[in-house]
Write an enzyme that holds these catalytic residues in place. Sequence first.
Site, mmCIF file in Angstrom:
data_model
loop_
_atom_site.group_PDB
_atom_site.id
_atom_site.type_symbol
_atom_site.label_atom_id
_atom_site.label_comp_id
_atom_site.label_asym_id
_atom_site.label_seq_id
_atom_site.Cartn_x
_atom_site.Cartn_y
_atom_site.Cartn_z
ATOM 1 N N LYS A 52 0.837 -1.196 0.000
ATOM 2 C CA LYS A 52 0.000 0.000 0.000
ATOM 3 C C LYS A 52 0.875 1.249 0.000
ATOM 4 C CE LYS A 52 -0.738 0.037 5.046
ATOM 5 N NZ LYS A 52 -0.147 1.355 5.337
ATOM 6 N N LYS A 78 0.982 -1.173 9.804
ATOM 7 C CA LYS A 78 2.065 -0.467 9.134
ATOM 8 C C LYS A 78 1.736 1.031 8.972
ATOM 9 C CE LYS A 78 4.523 -4.193 8.553
ATOM 10 N NZ LYS A 78 3.920 -4.943 9.662
ATOM 11 N N ASP A 79 2.798 1.815 8.740
ATOM 12 C CA ASP A 79 2.671 3.264 8.602
ATOM 13 C C ASP A 79 1.674 3.633 7.510
ATOM 14 O OD1 ASP A 79 5.429 2.522 9.575
ATOM 15 O OD2 ASP A 79 5.471 4.675 9.951
ATOM 16 N N ALA A 80 0.986 4.762 7.726
ATOM 17 C CA ALA A 80 0.046 5.255 6.720
ATOM 18 C C ALA A 80 0.765 6.053 5.641
ATOM 19 C CB ALA A 80 -1.030 6.110 7.383
ATOM 20 N N GLN A 160 4.099 7.909 15.427
ATOM 21 C CA GLN A 160 2.924 7.599 14.616
ATOM 22 C C GLN A 160 1.852 6.859 15.391
ATOM 23 O OE1 GLN A 160 6.033 6.410 14.315
ATOM 24 N NE2 GLN A 160 6.131 4.593 13.030
#
Length: 358
Positions: A52, A78-80, A160
């Site tokens: 993504k 996971k990170d955006a 985050q």
Amino acid sequence: MERYYIEEDWRPLNATIPRPEGFVVIEEVNYTPCTAFRGDPNGRYAVFLLSKKGIDHFSAVSKVQSVLKRKVFYAGIKDANAITHQLIYIDTTGKPPEVTEWSDDNISLKFLGFMRGKFNHTGNIFEITIELIGEPYDELKERIRVVSSVGELPAYIGYQRFGTRRPTTHIVGKKLVQRDWCGAVDYIVGRPFPNESEVAKRFRSLYDSGDLKAALEAIPKGFYQERAVLKALTASGNCFHALKASRIPLSFYVEAFQAYLFNRCLSENLDSNQLKIIIHGRYDPSDPVCRKVFLSEGVYDLNVPELKIKIGKLERPKMMRIRNLKMEENRISFALDRGMYATVVLREILRADPLLFT
């Protein structure tokens, strides 16, 4: 995170990270990149590579579940604001999945085979582009050398987890713990932050002014959480009922507050002989490590039975190891064990405002 660990007189570096392209996360399975994973010809679970770009975890999972028409299981969030690669799996009881490959503008899925049990998620590999503005790269390279020689840093929970442009998840969590339902809604929908987009600032400001109808009309489609909560609030006039419409599990917010408590406890105990920091779901008066932090926050129980939120203990090592840290041109790469945060490494190296690299 109140302290730096490495006692070097390093000044802040004027650096940025181009997001999302300059921040790549690759999930590790048995200390091997997930992109190299190959499944078995049969098994209970069908495994996919989920890639993504610039989309948050929950939105991606929701979309993927609608495509696969099955509940999706995963090992980590996971990170955006990044390009990420991870394994997800669905229960097919050995039958081939109906969809083997799919993609849209920011998500792609690829069927990799089957597995009989859960895979061993050992950590994540990070490949990060650092752009220095008016700074010598030799200075950055020297800092990389020092951090690599130290080999470990405090195992803080990264920025985050609390929100990058909008660091409020732990605040919402504390409001929930305090049963301040409207306060929680306020920090989900309102309270604009300077680094947000203008459209976000506008609808949040409208909400704060009390014009709920105009705020709802101004929310762009991409703000699923805010729209769902505010729509429920305008319909019911009740903050508690509005929270029940949350698209994000409410436990996510309370766990963010628990993470905040962990970071505070870790900061206050860096010089101790503690090997681990443990935050229980309830205040433990016999705990000498975190008792002071709980008391200063005025909280004694993180569980919220009214919203079916039950919080277990959060246990993490005090230190995290940094594996294979290296630099090539303006890109650094390294691996961290599961649950550890790259932004903690960047903070130690750059000594700069976290908003520049989160």
